[in-house]
Design a protein around this motif. Structure first.
Motif, mmCIF file in Angstrom:
data_model
loop_
_atom_site.group_PDB
_atom_site.id
_atom_site.type_symbol
_atom_site.label_atom_id
_atom_site.label_comp_id
_atom_site.label_asym_id
_atom_site.label_seq_id
_atom_site.Cartn_x
_atom_site.Cartn_y
_atom_site.Cartn_z
ATOM 1 N N ILE A 84 1.183 -1.211 0.263
ATOM 2 C CA ILE A 84 -0.413 0.118 -0.270
ATOM 3 C C ILE A 84 1.181 1.475 -0.052
ATOM 4 O O ILE A 84 1.654 1.405 0.848
ATOM 5 C CB ILE A 84 -0.713 -0.038 1.515
ATOM 6 C CG1 ILE A 84 -2.330 -1.081 0.484
ATOM 7 C CG2 ILE A 84 -0.875 0.998 1.394
ATOM 8 C CD1 ILE A 84 -3.111 -1.243 1.756
ATOM 9 N N ARG A 85 0.093 2.164 -0.343
ATOM 10 C CA ARG A 85 1.140 3.375 -0.693
ATOM 11 C C ARG A 85 0.625 4.711 -0.425
ATOM 12 O O ARG A 85 0.791 5.351 -0.319
ATOM 13 C CB ARG A 85 2.365 3.420 -2.120
ATOM 14 C CG ARG A 85 2.860 2.375 -2.699
ATOM 15 C CD ARG A 85 4.365 2.538 -2.012
ATOM 16 N NE ARG A 85 4.635 1.345 -2.309
ATOM 17 C CZ ARG A 85 5.572 0.297 -0.839
ATOM 18 N NH1 ARG A 85 4.795 0.452 -0.649
ATOM 19 N NH2 ARG A 85 6.277 -0.183 -1.736
ATOM 20 N N SER A 86 -0.579 4.583 -0.746
ATOM 21 C CA SER A 86 -1.572 5.925 0.109
ATOM 22 C C SER A 86 -3.366 5.209 -0.249
ATOM 23 O O SER A 86 -3.426 4.475 -0.768
ATOM 24 C CB SER A 86 -1.715 6.675 -1.769
ATOM 25 O OG SER A 86 -2.828 5.879 -3.180
ATOM 26 N N ASP A 105 -7.236 7.004 1.091
ATOM 27 C CA ASP A 105 -7.652 8.368 1.432
ATOM 28 C C ASP A 105 -9.242 7.680 1.289
ATOM 29 O O ASP A 105 -9.678 6.067 1.119
ATOM 30 C CB ASP A 105 -7.809 9.289 -0.814
ATOM 31 C CG ASP A 105 -7.507 10.814 -0.091
ATOM 32 O OD1 ASP A 105 -8.393 10.858 1.151
ATOM 33 O OD2 ASP A 105 -8.155 11.143 -1.742
ATOM 34 N N PHE A 129 -10.366 4.989 -0.654
ATOM 35 C CA PHE A 129 -9.603 4.176 -1.706
ATOM 36 C C PHE A 129 -8.516 4.279 -1.195
ATOM 37 O O PHE A 129 -7.616 4.418 -0.489
ATOM 38 C CB PHE A 129 -8.940 5.732 -3.098
ATOM 39 C CG PHE A 129 -10.805 6.359 -3.376
ATOM 40 C CD1 PHE A 129 -11.164 6.368 -4.860
ATOM 41 C CD2 PHE A 129 -10.803 7.655 -2.864
ATOM 42 C CE1 PHE A 129 -12.863 6.361 -4.850
ATOM 43 C CE2 PHE A 129 -12.357 7.301 -2.933
ATOM 44 C CZ PHE A 129 -13.263 7.099 -4.304
ATOM 45 N N GLY A 144 -4.451 2.239 -2.817
ATOM 46 C CA GLY A 144 -3.186 2.863 -3.439
ATOM 47 C C GLY A 144 -2.059 1.755 -3.487
ATOM 48 O O GLY A 144 -1.816 1.824 -2.549
ATOM 49 N N THR A 145 -2.115 0.769 -4.680
ATOM 50 C CA THR A 145 -0.963 0.539 -4.568
ATOM 51 C C THR A 145 0.041 0.385 -5.019
ATOM 52 O O THR A 145 -0.489 1.145 -6.249
ATOM 53 C CB THR A 145 -0.920 -1.195 -3.676
ATOM 54 O OG1 THR A 145 -1.846 -1.681 -5.143
ATOM 55 C CG2 THR A 145 -2.613 -1.861 -2.828
ATOM 56 N N GLU A 201 -2.490 -1.705 -8.579
ATOM 57 C CA GLU A 201 -3.296 -1.325 -8.810
ATOM 58 C C GLU A 201 -4.021 -0.476 -7.355
ATOM 59 O O GLU A 201 -3.380 -0.498 -6.600
ATOM 60 C CB GLU A 201 -4.317 -2.607 -8.759
ATOM 61 C CG GLU A 201 -4.140 -3.310 -7.582
ATOM 62 C CD GLU A 201 -4.767 -4.913 -8.049
ATOM 63 O OE1 GLU A 201 -5.944 -4.673 -8.440
ATOM 64 O OE2 GLU A 201 -4.126 -5.987 -7.170
ATOM 65 N N ASN A 202 -5.061 -0.149 -7.561
ATOM 66 C CA ASN A 202 -5.552 0.335 -7.050
ATOM 67 C C ASN A 202 -7.317 -0.466 -6.551
ATOM 68 O O ASN A 202 -8.117 -1.003 -7.201
ATOM 69 C CB ASN A 202 -6.531 1.886 -7.077
ATOM 70 C CG ASN A 202 -5.420 3.067 -8.048
ATOM 71 O OD1 ASN A 202 -4.470 2.310 -6.894
ATOM 72 N ND2 ASN A 202 -5.244 3.431 -8.483
ATOM 73 N N THR A 254 -10.765 -0.449 -4.000
ATOM 74 C CA THR A 254 -12.061 1.059 -3.415
ATOM 75 C C THR A 254 -13.240 0.025 -2.790
ATOM 76 O O THR A 254 -13.374 -0.586 -3.257
ATOM 77 C CB THR A 254 -12.746 2.053 -4.504
ATOM 78 O OG1 THR A 254 -11.622 2.309 -5.294
ATOM 79 C CG2 THR A 254 -14.006 3.099 -3.688
#
Length: 188
Positions: free
Chosen positions: A104-106, A108, A125, A127-128, A131-132, A134
């Protein structure tokens, strides 16, 4: 930790089958009243009841399917991964998408509109690298985000501590090997 979609998402899914079943039920009651008061003579009362109930079963089964489908869509936060699990009712397809927390990088979240703020529902949300993901329509999206963040943080802290211990052990072994070599050289 298991998260489900907000009950508002359930309402969005079942409003149409509910409306259709109420309309069918209303038409059936109206036709039965017309048949009993002899305003209409055909079909027979038994045929009218059987046909009406048969037609009424379609929106009822649709409603049950939507409720079970909503209930089977879950998000799970495990020690080292996130799971997006979607299972279709009545033995349907099971789709599970795991995402490692280490990737995991982000993170939100958003609440959609005034209704989302009032009912505290929204999307999270994630973000990796690849992929993302939700989490759509979850209750308390800020809490979901916080739980994921703390789990990712704890996992990274554990990895950092493990790396520090590994380096310390490696340095200690090198110092010990150096001292052994020194003492072996003095004995000769």
């Amino acid at each position: 930790i298991t998260y489900r979609k907000h009950w508002l998402e359930l309402l969005r899914r079942v409003w149409l089958p509910t409306l259709i079943s109420l309309i069918v039920l209303g038409v059936l009651v109206f036709l039965l009243e017309q048949r009993i008061t002899r305003h209409i003579t055909t079909p027979s009362l038994l045929v009218l009841i059987c046909a009406g109930l048969l037609v009424y079963l379609f929106p009822v089964f649709w409603w049950i399917y939507q409720v079970l489908d909503w209930r089977n869509d879950i998000y799970q936060l495990a020690d080292d991964k996130l799971l997006d699990i979607e299972k279709k009712p009545f033995g349907g397809q099971l789709l599970s998408r795991p995402i490692l927390l280490s990737r995991i990088r982000s993170l939100d979240f958003e609440r959609f509109g005034l209704l989302g703020v009032v009912l505290n529902s929204g999307n999270v949300f994630i973000g990796t690298v690849d992929e993302n993901l939700t989490f759509t329509g979850v209750h308390e999206p800020d809490r979901v985000l916080r739980d994921v963040f703390y789990r990712v943080y704890a996992l990274r802290q554990k990895a950092t501590e493990t790396e520090i211990r590994t380096r310390q052990d490696s340095a200690a072994r090198m110092v010990l090997a150096y001292h052994r070599r020194l003492s072996a050289g003095r004995q000769l």
